[in-house]
Design a protein around this motif. Structure first.
Motif, mmCIF file in Angstrom:
data_model
loop_
_atom_site.group_PDB
_atom_site.id
_atom_site.type_symbol
_atom_site.label_atom_id
_atom_site.label_comp_id
_atom_site.label_asym_id
_atom_site.label_seq_id
_atom_site.Cartn_x
_atom_site.Cartn_y
_atom_site.Cartn_z
ATOM 1 N N GLY A 1 0.822 -1.201 0.000
ATOM 2 C CA GLY A 1 0.000 0.000 0.000
ATOM 3 C C GLY A 1 0.854 1.248 0.000
ATOM 4 O O GLY A 1 2.039 1.207 -0.311
ATOM 5 N N LYS A 2 0.249 2.351 0.379
ATOM 6 C CA LYS A 2 0.954 3.629 0.435
ATOM 7 C C LYS A 2 1.093 4.034 1.896
ATOM 8 O O LYS A 2 0.130 3.949 2.655
ATOM 9 N N LEU A 3 2.287 4.453 2.271
ATOM 10 C CA LEU A 3 2.582 4.827 3.652
ATOM 11 C C LEU A 3 2.801 6.329 3.739
ATOM 12 O O LEU A 3 3.512 6.909 2.921
ATOM 13 N N TYR A 4 2.220 6.933 4.779
ATOM 14 C CA TYR A 4 2.391 8.357 5.050
ATOM 15 C C TYR A 4 2.839 8.516 6.493
ATOM 16 O O TYR A 4 2.116 8.127 7.416
ATOM 17 N N VAL B 1 9.702 7.017 9.847
ATOM 18 C CA VAL B 1 9.525 5.617 9.469
ATOM 19 C C VAL B 1 10.783 4.845 9.821
ATOM 20 O O VAL B 1 11.895 5.282 9.527
ATOM 21 N N HIS B 2 10.588 3.692 10.457
ATOM 22 C CA HIS B 2 11.704 2.793 10.749
ATOM 23 C C HIS B 2 11.327 1.416 10.224
ATOM 24 O O HIS B 2 10.250 0.917 10.521
ATOM 25 N N MET B 3 12.218 0.818 9.445
ATOM 26 C CA MET B 3 11.966 -0.486 8.841
ATOM 27 C C MET B 3 13.096 -1.426 9.214
ATOM 28 O O MET B 3 14.252 -1.172 8.874
ATOM 29 N N GLU B 4 12.766 -2.493 9.939
ATOM 30 C CA GLU B 4 13.787 -3.461 10.326
ATOM 31 C C GLU B 4 14.153 -4.362 9.155
ATOM 32 O O GLU B 4 13.345 -4.579 8.241
ATOM 33 N N GLU B 5 15.364 -4.883 9.208
ATOM 34 C CA GLU B 5 15.803 -5.823 8.185
ATOM 35 C C GLU B 5 14.870 -7.031 8.189
ATOM 36 O O GLU B 5 14.533 -7.568 9.242
ATOM 37 N N GLY B 6 14.426 -7.424 7.014
ATOM 38 C CA GLY B 6 13.503 -8.548 6.882
ATOM 39 C C GLY B 6 12.074 -8.124 6.605
ATOM 40 O O GLY B 6 11.280 -8.904 6.090
ATOM 41 N N ALA B 7 11.727 -6.883 6.930
ATOM 42 C CA ALA B 7 10.375 -6.384 6.642
ATOM 43 C C ALA B 7 10.207 -6.273 5.136
ATOM 44 O O ALA B 7 11.135 -5.914 4.416
ATOM 45 N N LYS B 8 9.003 -6.594 4.658
ATOM 46 C CA LYS B 8 8.704 -6.517 3.225
ATOM 47 C C LYS B 8 7.662 -5.424 2.998
ATOM 48 O O LYS B 8 6.613 -5.418 3.628
ATOM 49 N N PHE B 9 7.962 -4.518 2.079
ATOM 50 C CA PHE B 9 7.060 -3.404 1.775
ATOM 51 C C PHE B 9 6.978 -3.229 0.266
ATOM 52 O O PHE B 9 8.002 -3.131 -0.407
ATOM 53 N N THR B 10 5.760 -3.210 -0.255
ATOM 54 C CA THR B 10 5.530 -2.951 -1.664
ATOM 55 C C THR B 10 4.543 -1.798 -1.763
ATOM 56 O O THR B 10 3.444 -1.890 -1.213
ATOM 57 N N GLY B 11 4.941 -0.739 -2.422
ATOM 58 C CA GLY B 11 4.051 0.412 -2.556
ATOM 59 C C GLY B 11 4.837 1.691 -2.633
ATOM 60 O O GLY B 11 5.944 1.713 -3.160
ATOM 61 N N MET B 12 4.269 2.741 -2.053
ATOM 62 C CA MET B 12 4.896 4.052 -2.074
ATOM 63 C C MET B 12 4.985 4.602 -0.656
ATOM 64 O O MET B 12 4.141 4.302 0.177
#
Length: 156
Positions: free
Chosen positions: A94-97, A101-112
């Protein structure tokens, strides 16, 4: 602006509403305070506080909250007014606003990801029915990719 470490985000939560792993909520979730999801939500959410999605959680729909911590799966747009944390097991489409933002190694994100521009007013005012064109095209891309990459598997 710097983000706080994971240890400062996850602390014992008092006055916590929990939706357990054997529960499915279809419709709108509106809450003030802290919400922990272990089950499934199909619909929008408007939380004035913190939303924690555990590793077993699945949320299909848009989310607007002050702080969003994702360890499970989200298919929809997320507006985190203060902070967004995607833990190692997170799966988000999805789209994140959010401005933090903090993203740990291994997290999967598809979008904007939008960190400077504000979220669309339609999403902020009505997360329950908002559909962005970008979100629909991301879902369509995934379907086409799965059909192409796995021709022997039927994709719904």
């Amino acid at each position: 602006m710097t983000c706080l470490s994971r240890k400062k985000h996850i602390s014992p939560m008092k006055n916590l509403m929990t939706i357990t792993g054997n529960s499915t909520l279809k419709g709108e979730l509106r809450s003030q305070g802290k919400v922990k999801l272990e089950g499934r939500v199909e619909g929008g959410g408007l939380i004035d506080g913190t939303l924690l999605l555990s590793s077993s959680a699945v949320w299909i729909g848009n989310i607007v909250a002050d702080i969003v911590i994702v360890e499970g799966t989200v298919e929809g747009n997320i507006v985190a007014r203060q902070k967004l944390l995607l833990l190692a097991n997170a799966r988000v489409t999805g789209k994140l606003y959010s401005s933090c933002v903090h993203m740990e190694e291994g997290a999967k994100f598809t979008g904007m990801l939008e960190m400077k521009s504000p979220a669309p007013l339609g999403l902020l005012n009505d997360p329950f029915s908002y559909q962005s064109e970008e979100n629909q095209s991301v879902k369509q891309f995934h379907l086409e990719y799965q059909k192409h990459s796995y021709p022997d598997v039927e994709v719904a």
